[in-house]
Design a protein around this motif. Structure first.
Motif, PDB file in Angstrom:
ATOM      1  N   GLU A  29       0.787  -1.231   0.000  1.00  0.00           N
ATOM      2  CA  GLU A  29       0.000   0.000   0.000  1.00  0.00           C
ATOM      3  C   GLU A  29       0.820   1.283   0.000  1.00  0.00           C
ATOM      4  O   GLU A  29       0.251   2.362  -0.019  1.00  0.00           O
ATOM      5  N   GLY A  30       2.144   1.177   0.074  1.00  0.00           N
ATOM      6  CA  GLY A  30       2.996   2.369   0.093  1.00  0.00           C
ATOM      7  C   GLY A  30       3.373   2.776   1.500  1.00  0.00           C
ATOM      8  O   GLY A  30       2.694   2.430   2.474  1.00  0.00           O
ATOM      9  N   TRP A  31       4.483   3.505   1.599  1.00  0.00           N
ATOM     10  CA  TRP A  31       5.004   3.888   2.911  1.00  0.00           C
ATOM     11  C   TRP A  31       4.088   4.845   3.670  1.00  0.00           C
ATOM     12  O   TRP A  31       4.122   4.897   4.894  1.00  0.00           O
ATOM     13  N   ALA A  63      15.640   0.199   9.702  1.00  0.00           N
ATOM     14  CA  ALA A  63      15.848  -1.253   9.819  1.00  0.00           C
ATOM     15  C   ALA A  63      15.435  -1.951   8.523  1.00  0.00           C
ATOM     16  O   ALA A  63      16.117  -2.876   8.062  1.00  0.00           O
ATOM     17  N   VAL A  64      14.344  -1.511   7.933  1.00  0.00           N
ATOM     18  CA  VAL A  64      13.908  -2.066   6.651  1.00  0.00           C
ATOM     19  C   VAL A  64      14.951  -1.748   5.581  1.00  0.00           C
ATOM     20  O   VAL A  64      15.320  -2.610   4.779  1.00  0.00           O
ATOM     21  N   ALA A  65      15.435  -0.523   5.578  1.00  0.00           N
ATOM     22  CA  ALA A  65      16.444  -0.118   4.592  1.00  0.00           C
ATOM     23  C   ALA A  65      17.707  -0.964   4.711  1.00  0.00           C
ATOM     24  O   ALA A  65      18.274  -1.383   3.694  1.00  0.00           O
ATOM     25  N   TYR A 107      13.326  -0.028  -2.124  1.00  0.00           N
ATOM     26  CA  TYR A 107      14.231   0.977  -2.695  1.00  0.00           C
ATOM     27  C   TYR A 107      13.916   2.357  -2.122  1.00  0.00           C
ATOM     28  O   TYR A 107      14.826   3.135  -1.810  1.00  0.00           O
ATOM     29  N   ASP A 108      12.633   2.651  -1.958  1.00  0.00           N
ATOM     30  CA  ASP A 108      12.247   3.924  -1.341  1.00  0.00           C
ATOM     31  C   ASP A 108      12.770   4.037   0.083  1.00  0.00           C
ATOM     32  O   ASP A 108      13.261   5.093   0.492  1.00  0.00           O
ATOM     33  N   ARG A 113      13.215   7.782   1.454  1.00  0.00           N
ATOM     34  CA  ARG A 113      12.775   8.193   2.789  1.00  0.00           C
ATOM     35  C   ARG A 113      13.969   8.608   3.629  1.00  0.00           C
ATOM     36  O   ARG A 113      15.065   8.087   3.473  1.00  0.00           O
ATOM     37  N   ALA A 114      13.740   9.527   4.528  1.00  0.00           N
ATOM     38  CA  ALA A 114      14.812  10.000   5.398  1.00  0.00           C
ATOM     39  C   ALA A 114      15.189   8.928   6.420  1.00  0.00           C
ATOM     40  O   ALA A 114      14.312   8.289   7.008  1.00  0.00           O
ATOM     41  N   THR A 115      16.469   8.697   6.557  1.00  0.00           N
ATOM     42  CA  THR A 115      16.974   7.782   7.584  1.00  0.00           C
ATOM     43  C   THR A 115      18.224   8.405   8.195  1.00  0.00           C
ATOM     44  O   THR A 115      18.753   9.388   7.677  1.00  0.00           O
ATOM     45  N   GLY A 116      18.700   7.804   9.260  1.00  0.00           N
ATOM     46  CA  GLY A 116      19.939   8.242   9.875  1.00  0.00           C
ATOM     47  C   GLY A 116      21.151   7.506   9.333  1.00  0.00           C
ATOM     48  O   GLY A 116      22.242   7.614   9.881  1.00  0.00           O
TER      49      GLY A 116
END
Length: 189
Positions: A29-31, A63-65, A107-108, A113-116
């Motif tokens: 369904e998207g982020w 964590a997903v990334a 990939y998003d 998406r912003a991550t640290g």
């Protein structure tokens, strides 16, 4: 000691379920639909259980990334394993684009998406450096007197741009493979 091990296994299983559920929901369904409230409902845990594992939704996306980076690195490694020279750049480039097309929500999480997560820093996790190492290994074979890191960065940037432009419907869909081949040929000189 056995109860401590069991609790740790349960905690790890909870964390894995949260990450897997976030990935699945984002893929379906998207982020934008991934919230702690929605996840709690999906996995039948309370929101505090999710926050026990992840300080924020951004930490969960991170964590997903990380999982995505590990999977991408494995795909690039597998592609590069059977290739040499300029052919290595082409197969790695195709593997990158194919993986990104097959895993858009992942990939998003990794790149949109912003991550640290930080590239090129002392604290860069191995999941990130492993994928870059595959790009660098492919470009090292064609570098000659050029800097293989610069070539790897150019390859990465070109592929990322192609992925996003293609996803946005801004490029002719029937020419994806030809574009990837062109990038590889340009780098090979």
């Amino acid at each position: 000691m056995a109860s401590t091990d069991r609790r740790q296994r349960e905690r790890t299983a909870q964390r894995d379920l949260i990450v897997a559920s976030a990935r699945a929901l984002a893929a379906q369904e998207g982020w934008d639909t991934v919230t702690t409230r929605r996840l709690a409902t999906e996995i039948e845990y309370s929101q505090p259980v999710i926050y026990k594992h992840f300080a924020s939704l951004d930490a969960l996306v991170e964590a997903v990334a990380l999982e995505g980076f590990a999977e991408l690195a494995a795909a690039l490694h597998q592609a590069r394993a059977g290739a040499a020279g300029a052919g290595a750049v082409a197969v790695v480039a195709h593997a990158y684009v194919d993986w990104a097309v097959a895993n858009p929500s992942l990939y998003d999480a990794m790149f949109i998406r912003a991550t640290g997560l930080h590239f090129g820093a002392e604290e860069t996790p191995p999941e990130l450096t492993d994928g870059y190492a595959e790009l660098r290994a492919a470009t090292t074979a064609i570098a000659g007197d050029r800097d293989p890191d610069v070539l790897a960065e150019v390859l990465w940037a070109a592929l990322h741009g192609l992925v996003l432009l293609d996803r946005g419907g801004r490029l002719r869909p029937a020419h994806r493979r030809a574009r990837v081949e062109a990038v590889a040929a340009l780098l090979a000189g």
